[in-house]
Design an enzyme around this catalytic site. Structure first.
Site, PDB file in Angstrom:
ATOM      1  N   VAL A  23       0.853  -1.201   0.000  1.00 54.66           N
ATOM      2  CA  VAL A  23       0.000   0.000   0.000  1.00 54.66           C
ATOM      3  C   VAL A  23       0.888   1.251   0.000  1.00 54.66           C
ATOM      4  O   VAL A  23       0.661   2.199  -0.769  1.00 54.66           O
ATOM      5  CB  VAL A  23      -0.936   0.010   1.242  1.00 54.66           C
ATOM      6  N   GLY A 104     -14.600  -8.490  11.591  1.00 54.33           N
ATOM      7  CA  GLY A 104     -14.962  -7.346  12.422  1.00 54.33           C
ATOM      8  C   GLY A 104     -14.402  -6.054  11.836  1.00 54.33           C
ATOM      9  O   GLY A 104     -15.072  -5.008  11.822  1.00 54.33           O
ATOM     10  N   ASP A 127      -8.615 -16.866   9.725  1.00 57.11           N
ATOM     11  CA  ASP A 127      -9.848 -17.666   9.800  1.00 57.11           C
ATOM     12  C   ASP A 127     -10.437 -18.009   8.426  1.00 57.11           C
ATOM     13  O   ASP A 127     -11.214 -18.942   8.305  1.00 57.11           O
ATOM     14  CB  ASP A 127     -10.921 -16.927  10.611  1.00 57.11           C
ATOM     15  N   GLY A 185      -4.310 -35.507   7.411  1.00 59.56           N
ATOM     16  CA  GLY A 185      -4.770 -36.896   7.508  1.00 59.56           C
ATOM     17  C   GLY A 185      -5.390 -37.228   8.855  1.00 59.56           C
ATOM     18  O   GLY A 185      -5.130 -38.298   9.418  1.00 59.56           O
ATOM     19  N   LYS A 213      -5.478 -48.854  13.335  1.00 58.61           N
ATOM     20  CA  LYS A 213      -4.674 -47.627  13.259  1.00 58.61           C
ATOM     21  C   LYS A 213      -3.791 -47.511  14.491  1.00 58.61           C
ATOM     22  O   LYS A 213      -4.183 -47.903  15.592  1.00 58.61           O
ATOM     23  CB  LYS A 213      -5.583 -46.402  13.138  1.00 58.61           C
ATOM     24  N   HIS A 253      -2.167 -19.226  19.679  1.00 62.97           N
ATOM     25  CA  HIS A 253      -1.652 -18.112  18.879  1.00 62.97           C
ATOM     26  C   HIS A 253      -0.362 -18.427  18.129  1.00 62.97           C
ATOM     27  O   HIS A 253       0.088 -17.613  17.317  1.00 62.97           O
ATOM     28  CB  HIS A 253      -1.443 -16.877  19.767  1.00 62.97           C
TER      29      HIS A 253
HETATM   30  O1  F6P Z   1      -9.645 -13.712  14.151  1.00 62.10           O
HETATM   31  C1  F6P Z   1      -8.559 -14.533  14.152  1.00 62.10           C
HETATM   32  C2  F6P Z   1      -8.420 -15.288  15.458  1.00 62.10           C
HETATM   33  O2  F6P Z   1      -7.130 -15.841  15.489  1.00 62.10           O
HETATM   34  C3  F6P Z   1      -9.461 -16.353  15.724  1.00 62.10           C
HETATM   35  O3  F6P Z   1      -9.201 -17.580  15.069  1.00 62.10           O
HETATM   36  C4  F6P Z   1      -9.371 -16.484  17.196  1.00 62.10           C
HETATM   37  O4  F6P Z   1     -10.535 -17.043  17.733  1.00 62.10           O
HETATM   38  C5  F6P Z   1      -9.193 -15.065  17.638  1.00 62.10           C
HETATM   39  O5  F6P Z   1      -8.561 -14.409  16.567  1.00 62.10           O
HETATM   40  C6  F6P Z   1      -8.391 -14.882  18.891  1.00 62.10           C
HETATM   41  O6  F6P Z   1      -8.408 -13.540  19.222  1.00 62.10           O
HETATM   42  P1  F6P Z   1      -7.411 -12.864  20.250  1.00 62.10           P
HETATM   43  O7  F6P Z   1      -6.048 -12.832  19.629  1.00 62.10           O
HETATM   44  O8  F6P Z   1      -7.970 -11.508  20.460  1.00 62.10           O
HETATM   45  O9  F6P Z   1      -7.401 -13.726  21.475  1.00 62.10           O
END
Ligand code: F6P
Length: 323
Positions: A23, A104, A127, A185, A213, A253
């Site tokens: 950008v 959002g 997501d 898988g 399995k 995360h």
């Molecule tokens: O919107 C992406 C996301 O990683 C979702 O998969 C997850 O539920 C949410 O953000 C977690 O949000 P935060 O980082 O605010 O805990």
């Protein structure tokens, strides 16, 4: 037009920096000044903006996260918060805003547009639940992180004859879980879009054991009605019937952090550049996304407040492949 601003909002996604860079540099190529807004809509409401030159975005292409920072901003959901943001934009002489983010964030972008301010969104969320883009910035990298973890867990699961519940992100959307389940898988996937029956899942794991399995791997989306902890609590009362010992790994995360892969860098670069092109053509109130192998613009009115559905054929395929 002389000056635009760019912000990143909501959950960060690998590739956001590549989009910012695109950008800024394509904006400069148009002869515009580009301001970077710190901390998403939160910073916008307080007028936290800094000029970004070509050198300021050097060396960021390969970095995960976002150099501008991101936030979730409840204040921006109020009329008062948005009015404050508009005043900040106007007092900084900004004539258009680029919003890099997910659901959002694009709903917020639509509100700004409805208040008469030129906005273009760039589809970015791990997501992959945005209407208007088949794939969004960050998904591919996040998926590969989840896959690497799944591959590693499979080896230890097989060594010990265990079942694993692997929880991936996705508060409202099971895309990551479904795709990681297919590509990794998995024996089963659990997503928010489909009601979970823990008894049926226990039976699936037991069937996998009966079929010989050496492990059973279940990929669970964090937003499923039975997330990994709830399922583990449910199964621990009578774990023996699964056939396998049970372990739980929550990736959290870790999927959002780290360097973007080639796909996300290229996607982010093309979408960021296309956002500037769109503004240069006078387009506004649109989301810049990726559809059938090329850039596509979708009105924000069709994006805001909606979520892309999971492909039912892929859900069915995941089950067949788990045999
Ligand atoms: O919107 C992406 C996301 O990683 C979702 O998969 C997850 O539920 C949410 O953000 C977690 O949000 P935060 O980082 O605010 O805990």
């Amino acid at each position: 037009m002389k000056r635009i601003a760019v912000l990143t909002s909501g959950g960060d996604a690998p590739g956001m920096n590549a989009a910012i860079r695109a950008v800024v540099r394509t904006g400069i190529a148009q002869g515009w000044e580009v301001l970077g807004v710190r901390r998403g809509y939160a910073g916008l409401t307080y007028g936290e903006m800094v000029p970004l030159g070509a050198r300021d975005v050097g060396g960021i292409l390969q970095l995960g996260g976002t150099i501008l920072g991101s936030a979730r901003c409840p204040e921006f959901r109020t009329e008062l918060g948005r009015q404050r943001a508009l005043r900040a934009l106007r007092s900084h002489g900004v004539e258009a805003l680029v919003v890099i983010g997910g659901n959002g964030s694009q709903a917020g972008a639509y509100e700004v547009f409805r208040m008469g301010f030129p906005v273009v969104g760039v589809a970015s969320t791990i997501d992959n639940d945005l209407v208007g883009s088949e794939i969004t910035i960050g998904v591919d990298t996040a998926l590969n992180v989840a896959l690497e973890a799944i591959d590693r867990l499979k080896t230890t699961a097989s060594s010990h004859g265990r079942a694993f519940l692997v929880e991936v992100m996705g508060r409202d959307c099971g895309y990551l879980a479904l795709m990681a389940g297919i590509a990794g898988g998995a024996e089963a996937v659990v997503v928010p879009e489909v009601e979970t029956d823990p008894e049926a899942l226990a039976q699936e794991m037991h069937d996998a054991y009966e079929r010989g399995k050496s492990h059973a791997l279940v990929v669970v989306a964090e937003g499923a009605s039975y997330n990994a902890s709830r399922l583990a609590d449910y199964f621990h009362a009578n774990e023996k019937r699964l056939g396998f010992e049970l372990r739980v790994t929550i990736l959290g995360h870790v999927q959002r952090g780290g360097a973007p892969g080639a796909f996300d860098r290229l996607l982010a670069t093309q979408l960021g550049a296309a956002a500037v092109d769109a503004l240069a053509r006078g387009e506004q109130g649109v989301l810049v996304g990726w559809v059938r192998g090329e850039v596509a613009l979708t009105p924000l009115s069709e994006v805001a407040g909606r979520a892309k559905a999971l492909d039912p054929q892929l859900l069915a395929l995941a089950q067949v492949l788990a045999r």
